[in-house]
Design an enzyme around this catalytic site. Structure first.
Site, PDB file in Angstrom:
ATOM      1  N   SER A  20       0.844  -1.187   0.000  1.00 57.26           N
ATOM      2  CA  SER A  20       0.000   0.000   0.000  1.00 57.26           C
ATOM      3  C   SER A  20       0.876   1.232   0.000  1.00 57.26           C
ATOM      4  CB  SER A  20      -0.882   0.007   1.257  1.00 57.26           C
ATOM      5  OG  SER A  20      -1.442   1.279   1.494  1.00 57.26           O
ATOM      6  N   TYR A  30       0.662   0.010  10.705  1.00 59.55           N
ATOM      7  CA  TYR A  30       0.207  -0.392   9.372  1.00 59.55           C
ATOM      8  C   TYR A  30       1.277  -0.078   8.339  1.00 59.55           C
ATOM      9  CZ  TYR A  30      -2.614  -0.485   5.093  1.00 59.55           C
ATOM     10  OH  TYR A  30      -3.101  -0.750   3.813  1.00 59.55           O
TER      11      TYR A  30
END
Length: 320
Positions: free
Chosen positions: A158, A183
């Site tokens: 991502s 994350y």
């Protein structure tokens, strides 16, 4: 650091769909494995691969939910797998290897994002453990089945990797947990995994890629309160998308991982980070969240993370 991270002009872009990038590609006789292949962009990936002729294995933490989501879709099989449980990973891999089949495509699409502080396994931070360590163990255990001479492994990262590199001194966030930086670390790990796997597997003809699928509102956001998504400017207070031109549809979001797994334009390449169905450029110094950060494609960090991941999971298909 010299890099092959430069666009090749694929002819596709941010609005391309998975079906469009597969046009003219025949996957008949090919077997793919797609983690998370029953929800969000994973589901669209499964649909597109099947439409192009592939058979798809979908490992799922919730097999009954997966069966319902995939009902009516031919050439798909579901099996149980919890990426946060290394014993579950081992059992799934053993069942698959016992079938004697080879894998042509592996797409590590499952993941969690910005969850509250959660511990799995030996007290591991859940995002790093699920998004990275679970997939690391899975691919290494499945390595005997990953077909030499043309297989591809795709690690879905991502643009969130811009938020953080690897926190080497506290990789499991036992001090000062931050859900977004955790994350970011997990997504950086996804890229570094592809860099090192490609280095280790290329002599056998197996290539690996990582990618940013784009911004897509899917069940990945399940840990975010509506108020937080309003604060981030994604939706209004009624839940309406504020900037539809920024967000992709799930079909568009699936396109880059499908392109990574199948495109002949990537023949002879590997260890690269992709976005919008092309090779990404190095990220500029300004924080505009485009391209790939140096820390995510650093070969020394990739090798270091591989060694650490092998120690944590007890699995390394390339150990001498």
């Amino acid at each position: 650091m010299s890099t092959a991270q430069h666009k090749i002009g694929s002819g596709f872009g941010a609005t391309s769909t998975a079906d469009e990038v597969l046009e003219g590609i025949d996957l008949g006789g090919k077997l793919a494995l797609v983690t998370g292949g029953y929800s969000g962009i994973g589901l669209e990936t499964t649909r597109a691969l099947v439409k192009a002729g592939a058979r798809v294995v979908v490992p799922a933490r919730r097999p009954e939910t997966a069966e319902q989501a995939l009902a009516g879709l031919p050439s798909v099989e579901v099996d149980e797998l919890d990426l946060g449980d290394l014993e579950s990973v081992r059992r799934f891999a053993e069942r698959f290897l016992a079938s004697g089949r080879g894998l042509d495509i592996v797409i590590d699409s499952a993941g969690i994002m910005a969850c509250p502080e959660t511990r799995v396994g030996d007290g591991w931070e859940a995002q790093f453990a699920t998004n990275h360590l679970g997939h690391f163990a899975l691919v290494n255990r499945l390595w005997p089945a990953i077909a030499p001479g043309g297989a591809r492994v795709v690690s879905v990262s991502s643009r969130g990797h811009h938020a953080a590199g690897i926190r080497w001194d506290d990789i499991h966030w036992r001090r000062g947990y931050d859900k977004w930086e955790a994350y970011g670390q997990a997504k950086t790990a996804n890229v570094l995994f592809a860099v090192q796997l490609d280095k280790l597997g290329r002599d056998a003809g197996v290539r690996a890629f990582a990618l940013h699928p784009g911004g897509i509102l899917t069940p990945l956001q399940r840990h975010l309160a509506q108020e937080e998504m309003v604060e981030r400017g994604w939706i209004d207070e009624d839940g309406n998308l504020l900037h539809p031109e920024v967000f992709k549809t799930p079909q568009q979001g699936a396109a880059t991982q499908v392109w990574a797994a199948t495109s002949p334009q990537l023949d002879g390449l590997g260890g690269l980070y992709l976005e919008d169905c092309d090779i990404a450029e190095p990220a500029p110094d300004t924080d505009d969240r485009e391209g790939v950060k140096d820390w995510a494609i650093d070969p020394e960090q990739a090798a270091r993370l591989w060694t650490l991941s092998a120690e944590l999971t007890g699995v390394d298909a390339f150990a001498s």
